[in-house]
Write a protein that holds these residues in place. Structure first.
Motif, PDB file in Angstrom:
ATOM      1  N   UNK A  31       1.076  -1.348  -0.109  1.00  0.00           N
ATOM      2  CA  UNK A  31       0.174   0.373   0.123  1.00  0.00           C
ATOM      3  C   UNK A  31       1.220   1.077   0.204  1.00  0.00           C
ATOM      4  N   UNK A  32       1.882   1.138   0.612  1.00  0.00           N
ATOM      5  CA  UNK A  32       3.156   2.514   0.529  1.00  0.00           C
ATOM      6  C   UNK A  32       2.966   2.486  -0.213  1.00  0.00           C
ATOM      7  N   UNK A  33       4.393   1.230  -1.650  1.00  0.00           N
ATOM      8  CA  UNK A  33       5.168   2.274  -2.325  1.00  0.00           C
ATOM      9  C   UNK A  33       3.750   2.299  -3.256  1.00  0.00           C
ATOM     10  N   UNK A  34       2.158   2.155  -3.832  1.00  0.00           N
ATOM     11  CA  UNK A  34       1.239   1.886  -4.769  1.00  0.00           C
ATOM     12  C   UNK A  34       1.712   3.581  -4.219  1.00  0.00           C
ATOM     13  N   UNK A  35       0.929   3.741  -3.464  1.00  0.00           N
ATOM     14  CA  UNK A  35       0.246   5.368  -2.999  1.00  0.00           C
ATOM     15  C   UNK A  35       1.558   6.414  -3.621  1.00  0.00           C
ATOM     16  N   UNK A  36       2.917   5.993  -3.328  1.00  0.00           N
ATOM     17  CA  UNK A  36       4.619   6.771  -3.245  1.00  0.00           C
ATOM     18  C   UNK A  36       4.924   6.404  -4.677  1.00  0.00           C
ATOM     19  N   UNK A 185      12.018   4.947   2.763  1.00  0.00           N
ATOM     20  CA  UNK A 185      10.991   5.247   1.868  1.00  0.00           C
ATOM     21  C   UNK A 185      11.110   6.966   1.105  1.00  0.00           C
ATOM     22  N   UNK A 186      11.300   7.801   2.115  1.00  0.00           N
ATOM     23  CA  UNK A 186      11.512   8.480   1.450  1.00  0.00           C
ATOM     24  C   UNK A 186      12.452   8.912   0.169  1.00  0.00           C
ATOM     25  N   UNK A 187      13.810   8.946   0.801  1.00  0.00           N
ATOM     26  CA  UNK A 187      15.023   8.137  -0.033  1.00  0.00           C
ATOM     27  C   UNK A 187      14.779   7.398  -1.890  1.00  0.00           C
ATOM     28  N   UNK A 188      14.085   6.541  -1.058  1.00  0.00           N
ATOM     29  CA  UNK A 188      13.434   5.739  -2.412  1.00  0.00           C
ATOM     30  C   UNK A 188      12.879   6.527  -3.226  1.00  0.00           C
ATOM     31  N   UNK A 189      11.833   7.134  -2.069  1.00  0.00           N
ATOM     32  CA  UNK A 189      10.803   7.751  -2.871  1.00  0.00           C
ATOM     33  C   UNK A 189      11.289   9.407  -4.175  1.00  0.00           C
ATOM     34  N   UNK A 190      12.488   9.942  -3.802  1.00  0.00           N
ATOM     35  CA  UNK A 190      13.445  10.893  -3.882  1.00  0.00           C
ATOM     36  C   UNK A 190      14.229  10.224  -5.726  1.00  0.00           C
ATOM     37  N   UNK A 191      14.509   8.881  -5.114  1.00  0.00           N
ATOM     38  CA  UNK A 191      15.732   8.464  -6.124  1.00  0.00           C
ATOM     39  C   UNK A 191      14.736   8.356  -7.289  1.00  0.00           C
TER      40      UNK A 191
END
Length: 219
Positions: A31-36, A185-191
């Motif tokens: 769910x987290x990955x889907x939203x991001x 999760x934040x770092x992966x979202x940015x990259x």
């Protein structure tokens, strides 16, 4: 007289997220990955300068609002990718690595985990990510997908190699353990946003080149 330090209070939402992660790890990660991924797709579309989708003048108000926000069919597709592909793949690969090194705490085990993470897991995740985003962005043949993977693979992998170890070191040295997952999760979202933006620019460049070649053939 001795005093006992009061336990640190954490944000209730963070506490609820961490409890869900402990009780239902795969579901929570999916769910987290889907939203991001959804947010990442919309943000990358803006950063890459992709033109807004044209809608008929008599289209509903919400259609015009979505077009202005550059929220198209690719955003829910990326959310679906995060839910059904990215999160399960990451969960499975990391789980296998943890089983492989279970009970091993020495320097050799730490180096082994780092090598497996960077030389096996990361390349697989990057290849799957680039392949899926290529299809979502319009690639319909194996050659189109292969071109996208070839164009972005080493660049994406280099960024992963640079950011992943550094992210883990920063988390371990400067953050409380309960903040590690949100920070990663934040770092992966940015990259991920960076990768997606670059892919969109590559895709637009390829389409522009193909259009020019077609015009030359006509002339």
């Amino acid at each position: 007289m001795s005093t006992v330090a009061a336990p640190k209070k954490i944000n209730p939402l963070l506490a609820a997220y961490l409890a869900s992660l402990a009780a239902h790890p795969l579901r929570t990660k999916a769910i987290t990955t889907s939203v991001l991924q959804f947010v990442q797709e919309v943000l990358a579309t803006h950063l890459a300068g992709v033109p807004a989708q044209r809608v008929p003048k008599d289209a509903p108000l919400y259609a015009h609002a979505l077009a202005r926000a550059k929220i198209n069919t690719k955003a829910p597709r990326m959310a679906l990718y995060g839910l059904c592909v990215s999160a399960p793949l990451s969960h499975t690969l990391v789980g296998l690595m943890q089983k492989l090194f279970a009970g091993k705490t020495g320097l050799g085990a730490k180096i082994g985990q780092l090598l497996v993470s960077n030389l096996v897991i990361a390349p697989m995740q990057v290849a799957v990510y680039l392949s899926c985003t290529a299809i979502i962005n319009g690639a319909r043949t194996f050659d189109d997908v292969a071109k996208t993977v070839k164009a972005g693979f080493m660049s994406a992998l280099r960024v992963t190699w640079m950011t992943l170890p550094l992210t883990i070191v920063i988390a371990q040295r400067y953050l409380a353990s309960e903040l590690w997952v949100p920070f990663i999760n934040l770092v992966q979202f940015i990259t991920g946003t960076y990768f997606n933006t670059k892919l969109k620019k590559i895709r637009m460049h390829m389409e522009a080149r193909a259009k020019k070649d077609e015009e030359r053939k006509r002339d």
